[in-house]
Motif scaffolding. Structure first.
Motif, PDB file in Angstrom:
ATOM      1  N   HIS A  67       0.840  -1.210   0.000  1.00  0.00           N
ATOM      2  CA  HIS A  67       0.000   0.000   0.000  1.00  0.00           C
ATOM      3  C   HIS A  67       0.867   1.248   0.000  1.00  0.00           C
ATOM      4  CE1 HIS A  67      -3.010  -2.705   2.267  1.00  0.00           C
ATOM      5  NE2 HIS A  67      -3.397  -2.599   1.003  1.00  0.00           N
ATOM      6  N   ARG A 212      -4.243   8.317   4.172  1.00  0.00           N
ATOM      7  CA  ARG A 212      -5.172   7.354   3.551  1.00  0.00           C
ATOM      8  C   ARG A 212      -4.335   6.325   2.804  1.00  0.00           C
ATOM      9  NH1 ARG A 212      -7.624  11.453   6.278  1.00  0.00           N
ATOM     10  NH2 ARG A 212      -9.734  11.900   5.514  1.00  0.00           N
ATOM     11  N   TYR A 213      -4.761   5.065   2.884  1.00  0.00           N
ATOM     12  CA  TYR A 213      -4.015   3.983   2.237  1.00  0.00           C
ATOM     13  C   TYR A 213      -4.613   3.652   0.872  1.00  0.00           C
ATOM     14  CZ  TYR A 213      -1.673   3.430   6.650  1.00  0.00           C
ATOM     15  OH  TYR A 213      -0.916   3.676   7.756  1.00  0.00           O
ATOM     16  N   TYR A 214      -3.745   3.418  -0.082  1.00  0.00           N
ATOM     17  CA  TYR A 214      -4.172   2.995  -1.422  1.00  0.00           C
ATOM     18  C   TYR A 214      -3.328   1.812  -1.861  1.00  0.00           C
ATOM     19  CZ  TYR A 214      -6.837   7.249  -1.293  1.00  0.00           C
ATOM     20  OH  TYR A 214      -7.748   8.212  -0.903  1.00  0.00           O
ATOM     21  N   SER A 215      -3.964   0.833  -2.500  1.00  0.00           N
ATOM     22  CA  SER A 215      -3.219  -0.315  -3.014  1.00  0.00           C
ATOM     23  C   SER A 215      -2.397   0.157  -4.203  1.00  0.00           C
ATOM     24  CB  SER A 215      -4.191  -1.400  -3.474  1.00  0.00           C
ATOM     25  OG  SER A 215      -5.111  -1.679  -2.441  1.00  0.00           O
ATOM     26  N   THR A 230      -5.036   3.559  -8.287  1.00  0.00           N
ATOM     27  CA  THR A 230      -6.369   3.580  -8.901  1.00  0.00           C
ATOM     28  C   THR A 230      -7.321   4.043  -7.804  1.00  0.00           C
ATOM     29  OG1 THR A 230      -5.820   1.775 -10.407  1.00  0.00           O
ATOM     30  CG2 THR A 230      -8.164   2.110  -9.941  1.00  0.00           C
ATOM     31  N   GLY A 232     -10.926   5.534  -6.441  1.00  0.00           N
ATOM     32  CA  GLY A 232     -12.364   5.801  -6.580  1.00  0.00           C
ATOM     33  C   GLY A 232     -12.672   7.066  -5.779  1.00  0.00           C
ATOM     34  N   TYR A 236     -20.879  11.809  -1.811  1.00  0.00           N
ATOM     35  CA  TYR A 236     -22.187  11.433  -1.261  1.00  0.00           C
ATOM     36  C   TYR A 236     -22.976  12.674  -0.875  1.00  0.00           C
ATOM     37  CZ  TYR A 236     -19.563  11.981   3.122  1.00  0.00           C
ATOM     38  OH  TYR A 236     -18.773  12.467   4.130  1.00  0.00           O
ATOM     39  N   GLY A 249     -14.933  12.924  -0.433  1.00  0.00           N
ATOM     40  CA  GLY A 249     -13.863  12.422   0.416  1.00  0.00           C
ATOM     41  C   GLY A 249     -12.652  13.336   0.283  1.00  0.00           C
ATOM     42  N   LEU A 250     -11.991  13.608   1.369  1.00  0.00           N
ATOM     43  CA  LEU A 250     -10.892  14.583   1.353  1.00  0.00           C
ATOM     44  C   LEU A 250      -9.762  14.152   0.422  1.00  0.00           C
ATOM     45  CD1 LEU A 250      -9.540  17.121   2.569  1.00  0.00           C
ATOM     46  CD2 LEU A 250      -8.584  15.637   4.323  1.00  0.00           C
ATOM     47  N   CYS A 251      -9.236  12.958   0.636  1.00  0.00           N
ATOM     48  CA  CYS A 251      -8.029  12.552  -0.083  1.00  0.00           C
ATOM     49  C   CYS A 251      -8.346  12.138  -1.518  1.00  0.00           C
ATOM     50  CB  CYS A 251      -7.333  11.420   0.664  1.00  0.00           C
ATOM     51  SG  CYS A 251      -5.684  11.099   0.089  1.00  0.00           S
ATOM     52  N   SER A 252      -9.462  11.398  -1.703  1.00  0.00           N
ATOM     53  CA  SER A 252      -9.771  10.931  -3.058  1.00  0.00           C
ATOM     54  C   SER A 252     -10.114  12.107  -3.968  1.00  0.00           C
ATOM     55  CB  SER A 252     -10.878   9.881  -3.026  1.00  0.00           C
ATOM     56  OG  SER A 252     -12.036  10.379  -2.399  1.00  0.00           O
ATOM     57  N   SER A 291     -12.843   0.064  -7.146  1.00  0.00           N
ATOM     58  CA  SER A 291     -11.410   0.369  -7.111  1.00  0.00           C
ATOM     59  C   SER A 291     -10.613  -0.786  -6.501  1.00  0.00           C
ATOM     60  CB  SER A 291     -11.140   1.675  -6.369  1.00  0.00           C
ATOM     61  OG  SER A 291     -11.846   1.698  -5.161  1.00  0.00           O
ATOM     62  N   PHE A 435     -10.810  -2.755   1.967  1.00  0.00           N
ATOM     63  CA  PHE A 435     -10.919  -1.316   2.210  1.00  0.00           C
ATOM     64  C   PHE A 435     -11.981  -1.142   3.288  1.00  0.00           C
ATOM     65  CE2 PHE A 435     -10.165  -0.337  -2.606  1.00  0.00           C
ATOM     66  CZ  PHE A 435      -8.968  -1.018  -2.541  1.00  0.00           C
TER      67      PHE A 435
HETATM   68  P1  FAD Z   1     -12.775  10.872   3.802  1.00  0.00           P
HETATM   69  O1  FAD Z   1     -12.698  12.350   3.723  1.00  0.00           O
HETATM   70  O2  FAD Z   1     -11.892  10.171   4.753  1.00  0.00           O
HETATM   71  O3  FAD Z   1     -14.261  10.467   4.025  1.00  0.00           O
HETATM   72  C1  FAD Z   1     -14.603   9.189   4.488  1.00  0.00           C
HETATM   73  C2  FAD Z   1     -15.732   9.390   5.463  1.00  0.00           C
HETATM   74  O4  FAD Z   1     -16.859   9.912   4.764  1.00  0.00           O
HETATM   75  C3  FAD Z   1     -16.240   8.115   6.092  1.00  0.00           C
HETATM   76  O5  FAD Z   1     -15.480   7.779   7.208  1.00  0.00           O
HETATM   77  C4  FAD Z   1     -17.647   8.505   6.453  1.00  0.00           C
HETATM   78  O6  FAD Z   1     -17.670   9.206   7.676  1.00  0.00           O
HETATM   79  C5  FAD Z   1     -18.027   9.478   5.384  1.00  0.00           C
HETATM   80  N1  FAD Z   1     -18.897   8.850   4.380  1.00  0.00           N
HETATM   81  C6  FAD Z   1     -18.521   8.069   3.358  1.00  0.00           C
HETATM   82  N2  FAD Z   1     -19.591   7.688   2.629  1.00  0.00           N
HETATM   83  C7  FAD Z   1     -20.664   8.245   3.226  1.00  0.00           C
HETATM   84  C8  FAD Z   1     -22.053   8.219   2.967  1.00  0.00           C
HETATM   85  N3  FAD Z   1     -22.553   7.537   1.934  1.00  0.00           N
HETATM   86  N4  FAD Z   1     -22.862   8.905   3.792  1.00  0.00           N
HETATM   87  C9  FAD Z   1     -22.370   9.603   4.838  1.00  0.00           C
HETATM   88  N5  FAD Z   1     -21.066   9.659   5.133  1.00  0.00           N
HETATM   89  C10 FAD Z   1     -20.228   8.986   4.349  1.00  0.00           C
HETATM   90  N6  FAD Z   1      -9.427   3.398  -2.100  1.00  0.00           N
HETATM   91  C11 FAD Z   1      -9.230   3.458  -3.431  1.00  0.00           C
HETATM   92  O7  FAD Z   1      -9.897   4.219  -4.120  1.00  0.00           O
HETATM   93  N7  FAD Z   1      -8.266   2.692  -4.043  1.00  0.00           N
HETATM   94  C12 FAD Z   1      -7.487   1.841  -3.341  1.00  0.00           C
HETATM   95  O8  FAD Z   1      -6.625   1.188  -3.925  1.00  0.00           O
HETATM   96  C13 FAD Z   1      -7.693   1.751  -1.922  1.00  0.00           C
HETATM   97  N8  FAD Z   1      -6.962   0.883  -1.170  1.00  0.00           N
HETATM   98  C14 FAD Z   1      -7.194   0.811   0.169  1.00  0.00           C
HETATM   99  C15 FAD Z   1      -6.475  -0.102   0.935  1.00  0.00           C
HETATM  100  C16 FAD Z   1      -6.674  -0.192   2.301  1.00  0.00           C
HETATM  101  C17 FAD Z   1      -5.902  -1.179   3.124  1.00  0.00           C
HETATM  102  C18 FAD Z   1      -7.633   0.656   2.917  1.00  0.00           C
HETATM  103  C19 FAD Z   1      -7.878   0.583   4.385  1.00  0.00           C
HETATM  104  C20 FAD Z   1      -8.358   1.530   2.158  1.00  0.00           C
HETATM  105  C21 FAD Z   1      -8.160   1.631   0.788  1.00  0.00           C
HETATM  106  N9  FAD Z   1      -8.890   2.541   0.024  1.00  0.00           N
HETATM  107  C22 FAD Z   1      -8.684   2.587  -1.333  1.00  0.00           C
HETATM  108  C23 FAD Z   1      -9.814   3.512   0.641  1.00  0.00           C
HETATM  109  C24 FAD Z   1      -9.042   4.817   0.914  1.00  0.00           C
HETATM  110  O9  FAD Z   1      -8.027   4.579   1.871  1.00  0.00           O
HETATM  111  C25 FAD Z   1      -9.918   5.946   1.485  1.00  0.00           C
HETATM  112  O10 FAD Z   1     -10.619   5.460   2.589  1.00  0.00           O
HETATM  113  C26 FAD Z   1     -10.895   6.516   0.473  1.00  0.00           C
HETATM  114  O11 FAD Z   1     -10.192   7.068  -0.644  1.00  0.00           O
HETATM  115  C27 FAD Z   1     -11.724   7.633   1.130  1.00  0.00           C
HETATM  116  O12 FAD Z   1     -10.848   8.586   1.681  1.00  0.00           O
HETATM  117  P2  FAD Z   1     -11.169  10.140   1.553  1.00  0.00           P
HETATM  118  O13 FAD Z   1     -10.119  10.900   2.276  1.00  0.00           O
HETATM  119  O14 FAD Z   1     -11.437  10.498   0.133  1.00  0.00           O
HETATM  120  O15 FAD Z   1     -12.553  10.256   2.343  1.00  0.00           O
END
Ligand code: FAD
Length: 437
Positions: A67, A212-215, A230, A232, A236, A249-252, A291, A435
């Motif tokens: 990751h 945030r972890y990504y594969s 990759t 996603g 929402y 999502g913050l990181c994505s 993803s 994930f």
């Molecule tokens: P954040 O800003 O962290 O938002 C997430 C939060 O939004 C959630 O905790 C929840 O509170 C809220 N939320 C989410 N959906 C809803 C909803 N429908 N309604 C209300 N609240 C909601 N992602 C990939 O795209 N590719 C990968 O290869 C990948 N590999 C991963 C490997 C591992 C081991 C793990 C643990 C995760 C992996 N992920 C992967 C997921 C990735 O790490 C992040 O969690 C994802 O990108 C979301 O992070 P963010 O910062 O965009 O969202």
């Protein structure tokens, strides 16, 4: 209980670099990666976005299956908004380095957040998207300045049974469907605009911004100085006082919109339980949804690079996604099928018009003879990647297939209620990359 003294900051002679600051907070060796490109992987009519992000690096060591942890940053607008709500003392402002005044027993020890400007601390180190809790309000009230009527409301909020999320979605109080806005600190200081909070309060009370972890989605043999993800994009809707509000999502979202040339901070997390078998002749089955396809691109690329003409084992791919337009890496998969690196590629669509809903586990059951042959006779390795619900469904499908097989005699146990997936895990042949969301 917190006292005013706990939240005091003083100007620091200099701040440490962000990379050193992150290293101090997270106790990891962190590298800089430079964005090379961001490509959309789905067509415009797909209703969810997935991107391939490529970075240049010069010192990451990884293998397929590992990751990459990415440190997101908070947006400038939000950070500035929070800085405007800060009380700074002694000629300090958001751009002067500060450190927390240390308690005497901690003297000489770097504080939780190393010396930094408030702007950097709120951009790189602290989670400003989290929702203020009642205990945060309780701690804040004695040290903040604000109008009397807002103070009264805040006092109620810090003690009343009504939660802050309910307060912020008050107009939709009676709406039962869908998630409600969880207000962030920025929402909070926007609503309570007269509130001024000592800068040190944020440094002490806000949780640390987590990576945030990504594969990893490419083979290091094919791209020695690059790393690909990759991603996603999480998107929402929530209900707020002004009706629906779009959340990302913050990181994505950051990775989707990041400009080539930007540098980000990252580290590799090795994942020994999700590596290609050491023997190139081993056959593998890869099952991913959405993803969750990410790590498998690194697998077929690695096999493309390392396999001699006829020496490599079979590689079977099951990909699940909503519609045909959200299939990922389709062209590259076709190429690998044509060059016989991928032996077979099967797709399952859960929301394609005029097609019955299908998930990867349904496809596995349809291919039960192939799965049986590979897992029982050829001792293939099985890989699953995606969310937990899908991983459970896949595990059940594999158990069903193997339990129904007439050829399972060579698996070690012989009880009627055998969990074949568990046996495969013990043999190191069943690998999951789940994930959290
Ligand atoms: P954040 O800003 O962290 O938002 C997430 C939060 O939004 C959630 O905790 C929840 O509170 C809220 N939320 C989410 N959906 C809803 C909803 N429908 N309604 C209300 N609240 C909601 N992602 C990939 O795209 N590719 C990968 O290869 C990948 N590999 C991963 C490997 C591992 C081991 C793990 C643990 C995760 C992996 N992920 C992967 C997921 C990735 O790490 C992040 O969690 C994802 O990108 C979301 O992070 P963010 O910062 O965009 O969202």
């Amino acid at each position: 209980g917190a006292s005013v003294q706990d939240f005091k900051v003083s100007s620091a002679t200099e701040s440490v670099s962000v990379i050193k600051g992150l290293q101090h907070i997270h106790k990891k060796l962190i590298s800089t990666c430079e964005v090379l490109s961001v490509e959309s992987l789905v067509s415009a009519d797909a209703n969810c976005s997935t991107v391939l992000v490529k970075f240049q690096h010069d010192q990451l060591l990884y293998s397929p299956g590992d990751h990459l942890a990415i440190f997101p940053t908070n947006s400038k607008d939000k950070v500035e908004k929070l800085c405007q709500s800060c009380i700074f003392e002694d000629e300090v402002n958001m751009d002067t380095p500060v450190s927390l005044i240390e308690a005497p027993e901690n003297e000489g020890v770097m504080s939780r957040i190393p010396p930094a400007t408030m702007f950097t601390a709120l951009t790189n180190y602290l989670d400003i998207e989290c929702t203020p809790r009642q205990c945060d309000l309780e701690a804040m009230l004695p040290v903040c300045k604000c109008d009397e009527d807002q103070r009264q409301k805040l006092t109620q909020l810090s003690t009343a049974l009504i939660t802050i999320s309910f307060f912020f979605s008050r107009i939709q109080m009676h709406t039962t469907h869908g998630p409600k806005l969880k207000p962030s600190w920025v929402d909070f200081v926007t609503e309570f605009s007269s509130v001024r909070i000592p800068a040190g309060f944020y440094l002490t009370e806000l949780p640390v911004l987590q990576p945030r972890y990504y594969s990893i989605s490419n083979s290091p043999s094919m791209y020695p100085d690059q790393v690909h993800l990759t991603v996603g994009v999480l998107e929402y809707q929530v209900k707020s006082e002004n009706g629906e509000r779009q959340k990302f999502g913050l990181c994505s979202k950051l990775l989707e919109t990041i400009v080539p040339g930007t540098k980000i901070y990252a580290f590799v997390r090795r994942f020994p339980d999700f590596q290609l078998p050491s023997a190139i002749k081993s056959d593998i089955i890869m099952v991913g949804a959405g993803s969750g396809l990410a790590p498998f691109r690194s697998f077929w690329q690695e096999r493309t690079e390392l396999a001699s003409e006829s020496g490599a084992g079979e590689l079977h791919l099951f990909q699940g996604c909503r519609t045909k337009s959200s299939l990922l890496h389709a062209e590259e998969i076709n190429g690998a099928v044509n060059s016989k690196v991928i032996t077979s590629s099967v797709t399952a669509f859960s929301r394609e018009k005029d097609m019955p809903k299908a998930y990867v586990q349904d496809r596995l059951l349809e291919c039960r003879e192939l799965i049986e042959e590979l897992l029982l006779r050829k001792k293939a390795h099985f890989y699953v990647c995606g969310d937990i619900k899908m991983a459970i469904g896949v595990s059940k499908a594999v158990s069903t297939i193997l339990a129904g097989s007439t050829r399972n005699g060579d698996m070690t146990a012989s009880d009627g209620e055998l969990d074949y997936v568990e046996i495969m895990k013990q043999e190191g042949r069943y690998h999951e990359d789940i994930f959290a969301v």
